[in-house]
Every structure is written in structure tokens, then in C-alpha cells.
Enzyme design. Structure first.
Site, PDB file in Angstrom:
ATOM      1  NE  ARG A  29      -3.121   0.041   3.073  1.00 32.12           N
ATOM      2  CZ  ARG A  29      -3.325   0.393   4.345  1.00 32.12           C
ATOM      3  NH1 ARG A  29      -2.961  -0.401   5.326  1.00 32.12           N
ATOM      4  NH2 ARG A  29      -3.890   1.551   4.626  1.00 32.12           N
ATOM      5  CE  LYS A  53      -3.339  -2.715  13.469  1.00 34.38           C
ATOM      6  NZ  LYS A  53      -4.460  -2.058  12.782  1.00 34.38           N
ATOM      7  CG  ASP A  54      -4.687  -4.063   8.377  1.00 25.04           C
ATOM      8  OD1 ASP A  54      -5.443  -3.722   9.308  1.00 25.04           O
ATOM      9  OD2 ASP A  54      -3.767  -3.353   7.938  1.00 25.04           O
ATOM     10  CB  SER A  87     -10.658  -0.175  16.728  1.00 23.65           C
ATOM     11  OG  SER A  87     -10.780  -1.391  17.434  1.00 23.65           O
ATOM     12  CG  LEU A  88     -16.794  -1.697  15.523  1.00 25.84           C
ATOM     13  CD1 LEU A  88     -17.773  -2.686  14.900  1.00 25.84           C
ATOM     14  CD2 LEU A  88     -17.526  -0.432  15.945  1.00 25.84           C
ATOM     15  NE  ARG A  89      -8.563  -4.324  18.934  1.00 27.96           N
ATOM     16  CZ  ARG A  89      -7.746  -3.486  19.559  1.00 27.96           C
ATOM     17  NH1 ARG A  89      -7.583  -3.553  20.872  1.00 27.96           N
ATOM     18  NH2 ARG A  89      -7.086  -2.564  18.880  1.00 27.96           N
ATOM     19  NE  ARG A  90      -6.921   0.427  18.884  1.00 25.79           N
ATOM     20  CZ  ARG A  90      -6.264   0.783  17.791  1.00 25.79           C
ATOM     21  NH1 ARG A  90      -6.820   1.640  16.934  1.00 25.79           N
ATOM     22  NH2 ARG A  90      -5.060   0.308  17.553  1.00 25.79           N
ATOM     23  NE  ARG A 110     -10.896   4.590   7.864  1.00 29.32           N
ATOM     24  CZ  ARG A 110     -11.257   4.235   6.639  1.00 29.32           C
ATOM     25  NH1 ARG A 110     -12.531   4.262   6.294  1.00 29.32           N
ATOM     26  NH2 ARG A 110     -10.370   3.858   5.748  1.00 29.32           N
ATOM     27  N   GLY A 111      -8.143   7.701   8.221  1.00 29.63           N
ATOM     28  CA  GLY A 111      -6.943   8.307   7.659  1.00 29.63           C
ATOM     29  C   GLY A 111      -5.690   7.657   8.206  1.00 29.63           C
ATOM     30  CG  ASN A 112      -1.949   9.027   6.621  1.00 26.03           C
ATOM     31  OD1 ASN A 112      -2.050   9.922   7.441  1.00 26.03           O
ATOM     32  ND2 ASN A 112      -1.619   9.250   5.357  1.00 26.03           N
ATOM     33  CB  VAL A 113      -0.100   7.383  11.765  1.00 24.52           C
ATOM     34  CG1 VAL A 113       0.383   7.966  13.092  1.00 24.52           C
ATOM     35  CG2 VAL A 113      -0.365   5.888  11.924  1.00 24.52           C
ATOM     36  CB  THR A 134      -4.747  11.812   8.259  1.00 17.75           C
ATOM     37  OG1 THR A 134      -4.113  11.928   6.982  1.00 17.75           O
ATOM     38  CG2 THR A 134      -6.135  12.437   8.195  1.00 17.75           C
ATOM     39  NE  ARG A 135      -6.562   6.608  11.804  1.00 17.17           N
ATOM     40  CZ  ARG A 135      -7.121   5.448  12.081  1.00 17.17           C
ATOM     41  NH1 ARG A 135      -7.239   5.061  13.342  1.00 17.17           N
ATOM     42  NH2 ARG A 135      -7.580   4.667  11.129  1.00 17.17           N
ATOM     43  CB  CYS A 164     -13.549  -4.459  10.314  1.00 21.31           C
ATOM     44  SG  CYS A 164     -11.914  -4.579   9.568  1.00 21.31           S
TER      45      CYS A 164
END
Length: 334
Positions: free
Chosen positions: A11, A83-84, A137-140, A157-160, A162-163, A265
């Protein structure tokens, strides 16, 4: 192994490129004469950035196009954040190497200038009531709601980068991110035990690792998985030096747990394996979206069959009420 060029599909995100470059360098070092070139491939998960992951699809959003490129012989190998990955590998492909696991924990990230920024004890448990926390994340979210239902959780959302920029701009007051990603990007130092200050996107932050006891990580979080064609003996042989047996065992146990639960997910599922001598201990969790019903358990078994431990733990949770939670989530999804 003589002159040969392998094409590594990746990616285009900063983290994906960093991880792929790391593995390409390790491959070259372990196999003198081997050339590795990167080829960027866009995935559906990269293109849809304005909708929560749980709303646009299941696991595989970040890998399907990469796996198709492998099957089409456009690339020879791909480096994934394990994890993906869906729990089932497509026919014709194999996970040939699991390099040594990075920090599997989640991390609470806050502005260094915030009231909690200089507090070594800052944590999910000490955030002020109403704090806006970003996580996709629904898990978190399930685990946070179980202990802090008074916090405001919002999708991010977005890459690190961006967040982090959104955090710096005040769109959120805290984020929950994977420690491994922050470490691999060079933002934080994994050897620091405690708060990890860092600078990014022209702002100052503090990363506070969250213990696995407080928040179980995603299945295989912190582990990279290198995938190639199952009949590609040359690439499989080249990758052998990168495989880390303890990380492989942890990944197989956690992925077997996920596979038995058929989660992705859209389901709050977590697992974390630890190894001691010839045994492997696996903790797992299945939670409701609101965090009101969280079922967890632990199972220890022989390291020689990690997948069996994962399946056995999943069966334990299913018998203790996880089946009902999963059924409710499946119904709500329809």
C-alpha cells in the site's frame, strides 16, 4: 541465491511503505545478490476515508487488491499488518514469514499541552468525563465503553499523520492508536517504559501505552505477515530467514481464535498470546458494541500446536455467551 529481482507489493501509506522498506532491506541482507523492488497498489481501504471501517466492509479492505496482484503474478510478495488480514488465506497463497513482533499494545495519544500531557499516570481511566476520543476500532470502543461509558467516542479515519493532525487541530482530545505503528514510523521509542513524548505534524504529543490487561490488542497486532504464492519456492526460501518462530506461534494462535469466531472489523474481538518455555497462553475477548457485555477468558497449551489453543479458547468463549453476542451483532448488521 544468485541474481534475482523480487517485486514487493505494498500500500502507499507512510506506514505501509516504511514496513515494506524494512522487510525489503532485511530480505536483501539475508539473501546476497537478491534485489527487491516496491510496487505501490491502492486498496479499497485506502480509497474510502470518510466512512467508518465497520460500515464499509469486513477484514480484507486493505489486502484484497494486494492478494489479487500476487495471484496475477504482478508482484512476488506482500507485507501486511497481520491484524488487517482475514483469518482465511486465499487458495494459492501462503503466509511465508512472520517477522519478530513489535509492541502489541494500543496507546492513548494526547496533546502534550493538554492537562494530562505531563502526567505520567494519565490513562483511559483518568481522562476527564466527556473527553472526545477518536478510534475507528469497534474492539477498542467496546473495551473503553466497558470501563468509561462517560467518554465520547468518535470515528477517526486516515493514516497516522492525518489522525495526529486532527488531534492537533482539536477535532479530538485523545486518540487510541497501535503502539507498533508509532514505533515503526520513528515517532516513539519502544524501549521507553512509560509516557513517550514525540513530535509530528508540527505538534507535540504524548503516547501512553495501554497494558494488555486493560485493553486486549487486536488479533496479531504488532506482527507483520509476508504473503506470497504457495508454489513460489524461491520466494518462500528467501523469506525463511525473516520468520520468527515465537511471533509465528502467537499469530497462528490468535488467528485461529479469530477464525473460529468468524470475526472481522465489524465485531469487537481481541486476543493476545504470550509464550513461556514450551507453553503458550492466549487471552481472548468478545464484547458487545456498547461495552455492557464483555466476555473474556484465557487458555494455556503446548507451543507445538498454537492453532489448537486458539480454537479451544474460542470454544470456551462461545460456551460462555459469546455466541449470543455474535448472533446479535450479525442480526444488527443485516
Amino acid at each position: 541465491m544468485g541474481q534475482k529481482t523480487l517485486i514487493l507489493g505494498t500500500r502507499g501509506s507512510k506506514l505501509a511503505l516504511t514496513q515494506s522498506e524494512m522487510m525489503a532491506a532485511a530480505l536483501r541482507a539475508a539473501n546476497p545478490g537478491l534485489a527487491v523492488e516496491l510496487k505501490i497498489i491502492s486498496t479499497k481501504g485506502d480509497r474510502i476515508l470518510d466512512v467508518a471501517l465497520s460500515a464499509v466492509g469486513d477484514k480484507g479492505l486493505f489486502v484484497k487488491e494486494l492478494e489479487q496482484a500476487l495471484l496475477d503474478h504482478e508482484v512476488d510478495l506482500c507485507v501486511h499488518s497481520c491484524k488487517d488480514l482475514p483469518s482465511v488465506v486465499p487458495d494459492g497463497l501462503t503466509l511465508a514469514a512472520f517477522p519478530e513482533r513489535a509492541d502489541p499494545r494500543d496507546a492513548l495519544v494526547i496533546n502534550a499541552a493538554s492537562p494530562e500531557g505531563d502526567r505520567a499516570s494519565a490513562s483511559i481511566l483518568t481522562l476527564p468525563t466527556g473527553t472526545v476520543v477518536g478510534t475507528s476500532s469497534l474492539r477498542r470502543a467496546s473495551q473503553i465503553r466497558a470501563v468509561r461509558p462517560d467518554l465520547q467516542l468518535r470515528d477517526v479515519r486516515g493514516n497516522v499523520d492525518t489522525r495526529l493532525r486532527k488531534l492537533a487541530e482539536g477535532q479530538y482530545e485523545a486518540l487510541v492508536l497501535a503502539s507498533a505503528g508509532l514505533d515503526r514510523l520513528g515517532f516513539t521509542d519502544s524501549t521507553v517504559d512509560g509516557p513517550r513524548p514525540f513530535t509530528a505534524v508540527d505538534a507535540s504529543f504524548v503516547s501512553l501505552p495501554i497494558s494488555a490487561e486493560q485493553m486486549l490488542p487486536a488479533v496479531a497486532q504488532g506482527i507483520l505477515a509476508i504473503e506470497c504464492r504457495a508454489d513460489d519456492a524461491l520466494t518462500i526460501g528467501a523469506l525463511a530467514a525473516l520468520d520468527h518462530a515465537p511471533s509465528r506461534a502467537a499469530a497462528l494462535a490468535e488467528r485461529a481464535f479469530l477464525g473460529r469466531l468468524e470475526g472481522g472489523c465489524q465485531v469487537p474481538i481481541a486476543a493476545h498470546a504470550t509464550l513461556a518455555g514450551d507453553s503458550l497462553s492466549l487471552r481472548g475477548m468478545v464484547g458487545s458494541l456498547d461495552g455492557l457485555n464483555v466476555i473474556s477468558a484465557e487458555r494455556t497449551g503446548d507451543l507445538s500446536d498454537p492453532a489448537a489453543i486458539g480454537v479451544a479458547l474460542a470454544e470456551d468463549l462461545l460456551a460462555r455467551g459469546a455466541a449470543e453476542i455474535l448472533a446479535e451483532l450479525a442480526t444488527a448488521k443485516q
